[in-house]
Enzyme design. Structure first.
Site, PDB file in Angstrom:
ATOM      1  N   ASP A 126       0.817  -1.210   0.000  1.00 30.14           N
ATOM      2  CA  ASP A 126       0.000   0.000   0.000  1.00 30.14           C
ATOM      3  C   ASP A 126       0.862   1.278   0.000  1.00 30.14           C
ATOM      4  OD1 ASP A 126      -2.493   1.270   0.047  1.00 30.14           O
ATOM      5  OD2 ASP A 126      -3.279  -0.118   1.540  1.00 30.14           O
ATOM      6  N   ASP A 183     -10.210   3.476  -3.838  1.00 31.00           N
ATOM      7  CA  ASP A 183     -10.902   2.312  -3.259  1.00 31.00           C
ATOM      8  C   ASP A 183     -12.334   2.177  -3.756  1.00 31.00           C
ATOM      9  OD1 ASP A 183      -8.588   2.076  -1.856  1.00 31.00           O
ATOM     10  OD2 ASP A 183      -9.536   1.948   0.124  1.00 31.00           O
TER      11      ASP A 183
HETATM   12  C1  GLA Z   1      -6.069   1.173   1.303  1.00 31.21           C
HETATM   13  C2  GLA Z   1      -6.212   0.201   0.133  1.00 31.21           C
HETATM   14  C3  GLA Z   1      -7.330  -0.789   0.445  1.00 31.21           C
HETATM   15  C4  GLA Z   1      -7.040  -1.519   1.749  1.00 31.21           C
HETATM   16  C5  GLA Z   1      -6.858  -0.515   2.875  1.00 31.21           C
HETATM   17  C6  GLA Z   1      -6.369  -1.191   4.144  1.00 31.21           C
HETATM   18  O1  GLA Z   1      -7.169   2.025   1.403  1.00 31.21           O
HETATM   19  O2  GLA Z   1      -6.462   0.882  -1.059  1.00 31.21           O
HETATM   20  O3  GLA Z   1      -7.484  -1.698  -0.615  1.00 31.21           O
HETATM   21  O4  GLA Z   1      -5.887  -2.309   1.587  1.00 31.21           O
HETATM   22  O5  GLA Z   1      -5.889   0.477   2.521  1.00 31.21           O
HETATM   23  O6  GLA Z   1      -6.185  -0.269   5.172  1.00 31.21           O
END
Ligand code: GLA
Length: 376
Positions: A126, A183
């Protein structure tokens, strides 16, 4: 070599967020094969954020949260492997993970080795709390290098949401897939916006490094961590078809321990999945209609000489998809038409010449496999 075709699997985040445990992972692995998921191509079972303690141990190693994972991660990996699946985990390139757990900045090599020792086959990486003074491509090159030096084949799944023009440099870091969007949420607006955000970026996806438009929300029905609204089964079909034809990795996000027949049929539609898993890995190109209709058309060249053709009604009223074959290079003078098969109805439509038209209700789709055939 990893990721010849878009990776397929399941990830804990969309439904479970931080509420993950050894029990959940084992139960998920237990139902996987009976649902036909491995047979359909789903292979990677991935634990997302919030699996570790909030602090490294005194030797600087990441430690699995003993409340959630009382037997440690190696035991979980062994269990997942015993079902014929591959095991994935999560870390982050910044100073903390998005959920506030320790991340791998300045610990890249020791963490990659830890993951390798545990039997990890996939690492999602991430971008939260990124240090300002180190460019993103360096952070991903570091972990790419660490994974390649770890002694184990670990698929590298980059997750920096399309920030910092990631598509221009991510391939060089050794990543096998890269999040090219923010997301997802379990609602139609999110699905539509994510799909349309990729317009004209088709050329950045290819074998060994695919554009990842985020985990699937199929079958969540408004329940779970990113479930803001929920969708109808028709919307989930459209979502799954878009992700498939657009070369995205297919990572299931619902609770597969409690899955209904409609969801299972969507997730295991092998004719749709075949478009996604074509070994040539060509990305679909997108096409506006002359009348600016909300029905978008995607066309994906397939290695056997056929084409995947998807019509997607992104609008909120009834629409019409109309494809003139010359727009895909098939001239009237060629003497060819297209033999068409409907991949949701699982039936042959027959041979069409010059054009094909279909009516679509709001948020519905039609997905075809088209094979050029001589007609005169
Ligand atoms: C980010 C990523 C998500 C998930 C969250 C976990 O937002 O884009 O897919 O992995 O972190 O905290």
């Amino acid at each position: 070599m990893l990721a010849q075709t878009p990776p397929m699997g399941w990830n804990s985040w969309n439904t479970f967020g931080w509420e993950i445990s050894e029990e959940l992972i084992k139960e998920t692995a237990d139902v996987w094969n009976d649902l036909g998921l491995l047979d359909a191509g789903y292979q990677y079972l991935v634990i997302d954020d919030c699996w570790s303690l909030k602090k490294r141990n005194e030797h600087g190693y990441l430690v699995a949260d003993p409340y959630k994972f009382p037997n440690g991660m190696k035991a979980v990996a062994d269990y997942v492997h015993s079902k014929g699946l591959k095991f994935g985990m999560y870390s982050c390139a910044g100073t903390m993970t998005c959920g506030g757990h320790p991340s791998s900045l300045e610990h890249e090599f020791v963490d990659a080795k830890t993951f390798a020792d545990w039997g990890v086959d996939f690492l999602k990486y991430d971008y939260c709390y990124k240090p300002h003074n180190i460019p993103g491509h360096i952070l991903y090159k570091r972990m790419g290098m660490a994974l390649r030096s770890s002694g184990r084949d670990i698929l590298f799944s980059a997750c920096n949401w399309g920030n910092d023009k990631t598509h221009e440099w991510i391939r060089a870091t050794g990543a096998h897939m890269y999040r090219s969007t923010g997301d997802i949420q379990d609602n139609w607006e999110s699905i539509k916006n994510i799909a349309l955000s990729q317009w004209n970026k088709e050329c950045y996806s290819a074998p060994y490094c695919y554009n990842d438009i985020d985990m699937l929300v199929v079958g969540m029905y408004g329940k779970g961590n990113v479930a803001l609204g929920g969708c109808s089964d028709e919307e989930y079909k459209t979502h799954f078809s878009l992700w498939s034809i657009m070369n995205s990795p297919l990572m299931i996000g619902c609770d597969i321990r409690n899955i209904n027949e409609a969801t299972r049929n969507i997730l295991t539609n092998k004719e749709i999945i075949a478009l996604n898993q074509d070994p040539e890995g060509r990305q679909a190109y997108s096409m506006e209609q002359w009348n600016n209709s909300d029905v978008k058309i995607y066309i994906k060249p397939i290695s056997d000489g056929s084409f995947g053709i998807g019509f997607f009604n992104m609008g909120d009223s009834d629409g019409e998809g109309s494809l003139q074959f010359w727009d895909m290079g098939l001239t009237a003078s060629s003497g060819y038409g297209l033999h068409l098969r409907d991949l949701w109805e699982h039936e042959n439509i027959g041979i069409a010449t010059e054009h094909f038209t279909c009516k679509l209700k709001p948020h519905h789709c039609k997905v075809l496999r088209a094979k050029p055939v001589k007609v005169k």
